[in-house]
Design a protein around this motif. Sequence first.
Motif, PDB file in Angstrom:
ATOM      1  N   TRP A  25       0.835  -1.194   0.000  1.00 23.84           N
ATOM      2  CA  TRP A  25       0.000   0.000   0.000  1.00 23.84           C
ATOM      3  C   TRP A  25       0.875   1.251   0.000  1.00 23.84           C
ATOM      4  O   TRP A  25       1.886   1.321   0.681  1.00 23.84           O
ATOM      5  N   SER A  38      -2.583  -0.445  12.393  1.00 22.41           N
ATOM      6  CA  SER A  38      -2.996  -1.486  11.476  1.00 22.41           C
ATOM      7  C   SER A  38      -4.331  -1.168  10.872  1.00 22.41           C
ATOM      8  O   SER A  38      -5.258  -0.768  11.565  1.00 22.41           O
ATOM      9  N   GLY A  39      -4.440  -1.356   9.550  1.00 20.81           N
ATOM     10  CA  GLY A  39      -5.690  -1.139   8.861  1.00 20.81           C
ATOM     11  C   GLY A  39      -5.860   0.272   8.340  1.00 20.81           C
ATOM     12  O   GLY A  39      -6.801   0.526   7.621  1.00 20.81           O
ATOM     13  N   ASP A  91      -4.246  -6.350  18.823  1.00 21.36           N
ATOM     14  CA  ASP A  91      -3.727  -5.735  17.606  1.00 21.36           C
ATOM     15  C   ASP A  91      -4.608  -4.618  17.080  1.00 21.36           C
ATOM     16  O   ASP A  91      -4.286  -3.978  16.072  1.00 21.36           O
ATOM     17  N   LEU A  98      -7.441  -4.789  15.631  1.00 20.60           N
ATOM     18  CA  LEU A  98      -8.149  -5.112  14.396  1.00 20.60           C
ATOM     19  C   LEU A  98      -9.516  -5.728  14.625  1.00 20.60           C
ATOM     20  O   LEU A  98     -10.318  -5.812  13.697  1.00 20.60           O
ATOM     21  N   GLU A 148      -4.718  -6.255   5.412  1.00 18.81           N
ATOM     22  CA  GLU A 148      -3.338  -6.671   5.619  1.00 18.81           C
ATOM     23  C   GLU A 148      -3.050  -7.855   4.701  1.00 18.81           C
ATOM     24  O   GLU A 148      -3.602  -8.940   4.876  1.00 18.81           O
ATOM     25  N   ASP A 163      -0.054 -10.183   2.354  1.00 14.77           N
ATOM     26  CA  ASP A 163       1.334 -10.646   2.409  1.00 14.77           C
ATOM     27  C   ASP A 163       2.119 -10.074   1.227  1.00 14.77           C
ATOM     28  O   ASP A 163       2.527 -10.807   0.312  1.00 14.77           O
ATOM     29  N   ASP A 203     -12.176  -9.540   3.172  1.00 13.46           N
ATOM     30  CA  ASP A 203     -10.995  -8.701   3.419  1.00 13.46           C
ATOM     31  C   ASP A 203     -11.356  -7.234   3.574  1.00 13.46           C
ATOM     32  O   ASP A 203     -10.568  -6.460   4.139  1.00 13.46           O
TER      33      ASP A 203
END
Length: 620
Positions: free
Chosen positions: A75, A86-87, A193, A195, A242, A244, A272
Amino acid sequence: MSLRTITTGIAAVATLTAAAGVGYVVGTGSDGDDRPPTGPPIALANADLVATASCEELLDSYVDRALGQVGPYGWGGDMPVFAMESGDAGSSDAMSSGVERSAAATSRSTSGASGTNVQEVGVDESDVVKVSGSLLLRMRDGQLLAYDVSGDEPWLLSTTRLDDARGNDWVGDPGGELVLVGGRAVVIGSSGDGLSTTITTVDLADPTAPGVVDATTVRGRASAVRLHGDVVRVVLNNGLPELDFSHPDGTFGEIRSRLRNRSLVRDTTLADWLPTVDGRPLVACEDVAVPEDEDLPLGTTTVLAVDPAAPTTRTSTAVATDSDTAYFSTDRFYLAAAAPGWRPWTDCFDCRWAGSTATGTTPLFAFALDGMDATYVASGEVEGTIADRWSMDAVGGSLRVAVGPSSETGNFNSVLTLREEGADLVEAGRVDDLGVGEEIMSVRWFDDLAIVVTFRQTDPLYAVDLTDPDSPALLGELKIPGFSEYLHPLGEQRLIGVGQDASLQGVTRGAQAALFDVTDLTSPRQVDVVRYPANSLAGAGTDPRQFTWLPEQRVALTVVSQGWTGTTGWVSVLSLDDGSMTNRMVEVEHGTDVADVRLVPLASGKVALVTGDDVSFFTV
C-alpha cells in the motif's frame, strides 16, 4: 434555558416501506452463507453514494480503487508506507450587526444519567464506568466489576471475567468500555492488535452473579459507541486489508513485486474489506453504499445496531470509505468522509486526537435513525477539514459544522450551517475568517450559539450567533494567552474552558482552567483563571469524560496530570462563587491508570472516585 433537546425539522422515516422510496434502508445480514446475501438494489437518495447490483460488483469496486494504491512495497504506490495503526492507509459587517442579536444564551448541561459527561443530551456514550441507581459498573483489565454504592463505602458485589467469542480472555488487551441499558451491560473491547472488536452482553438481574448472554467478535476497529434509547450503535472501521505483500529484490525487483502485489489485491474477497464474524461479512452487499468520489480513503465504515434484549438481533449499514469522524444526534448519524487522523495506541474508542487528513473538501453523509434502522437520507460536502465529532452539531433541522483550512479554502476557520433539501445537504449560511492562520482547538454548540476557540500564539474565543441558520453572525471575540481544548457550559452565561496556558509567543506552559462570562456575547470576558504546574496536562482536552460538573454545588471536577515518566494525576476541585474560582488539588493516581480516573455523580448526591484499582467516595 432548559436542557437542550435536539430535534430536526425533517420528519423521521415512519416505516421501512416509506424509507425505501427516499433513502438507503439497512438490513440484517444472513447467518447461513459464507458471503453477504444479495437483494433488490437499494434506493439511494442521490448520486453521491452508489448501490452496487451484486456482491461481485461490490468487490470489483473495492479492487478497482485498490489497484491504484498498491505498488512494489504494498500500500502506498511506489514508495514504502509505514502505517501508524494497522488497517489505516495512512467580517466586520457581522460584528457591527451583532449588538442587536446578543441575547443568545448557553444551555445548561450535566452528566448523563449513566454518569458520563456526554456531547449530546439524550445520547449516551460508552465509558469505563457506568451507574444506575445504587449500582456502579466498571471495566478493569478485561473484567466487569459491579459495586453497591448505597452504603457508607462502595462494596464490591462481583467480578466477571469477559472472554472473546473464541474463549480467549482479554488480559493484555485494551480494557474495554460499556453502556448500560435495560438491566444489561453491553461491553465493547478491542483485541491486542486493534483489528477486532468483541461485543459482550451481560445480564445484571443479579449483580452479585452477572451472566454473559452473548459474546460476538467482529473483525473491525470500534471508533464510537452510542446508546439511543435501548439500541446500542457501534461504529466499526475496516481500513486497507493486511496482505502478504512482497518487496523489491534484484534488478527487476520492483516490476515483479508490483505485479505480485497487484495480484494479491485482485485475489481479495469481501471478507478482506468488510467487517466479519467468524470469517463471514457482517453487512449485506446491498447495505454497502459506494461513494462516487474515488479519491475518498479506501476502506469501510459500518454502523452496527445491537438490541441488548436480543443481542443476536443486529442491523448494519456501511459506506465504502474509512473514516472515524462520526457524529450522532438523537435522530441522525453524520459521517464526515475524511481519512482518520493520527491516533496513538489507546483503549479509548472516542478520544480526541489529531484531526482528519482531508486536503480539500470533506463529503458528509446523513442517516436518519429510527429504532434499529438507519436510513441514508442526504449528502453534501464542505470545503475545509473537520477535526472531530465535536466540530459537528444538529438542531432544529440544521447541521452546523466548524471547519479548518484546506487547499480549497483561505487560511482561516469557518462555521457553516447546512440543511436537508430533498436528498442534499445544502449550505445555508456561513461565517469565515475565524482565527486566520490558526487552528481550531475546541468548539461548543448551543441551540442558537457556537463558541469556537482557535490558537497559534493567543487564544481567540469567538461567539457566533446561530439564531438564524441562514445568516449566522460573528458577535464578539476575546483574545487571551493560552487556549481551551474543552469547553463546558456552567448554566446560563458561564463557560469553563480546560486546556493549556501559554506565553504571548505561543509556548505552552502547563494546564489551565479558565472561567468565561458570555452574558454579553459581543464582548465575552475571561473572569478568572487557574493555572496548574508547569508541563501539566488537562485530561479533558483529549477525553471530556474526565470532566464532571456538579451544578448544585457549583463545583467542577477535572483530572490534571504531570510527567511522562512517574506520571502523577490529581483531581482539581474548582469551586465557583460570584464569578471567581478557587482550586483544591487532590492527588489520586499514578502511571497509565491516570487516563481511567473518573468522577461519577450518584443519585444519592455523593461522587464516586474511580481510580485504577479502587472505587471510593470523593469529598467535594
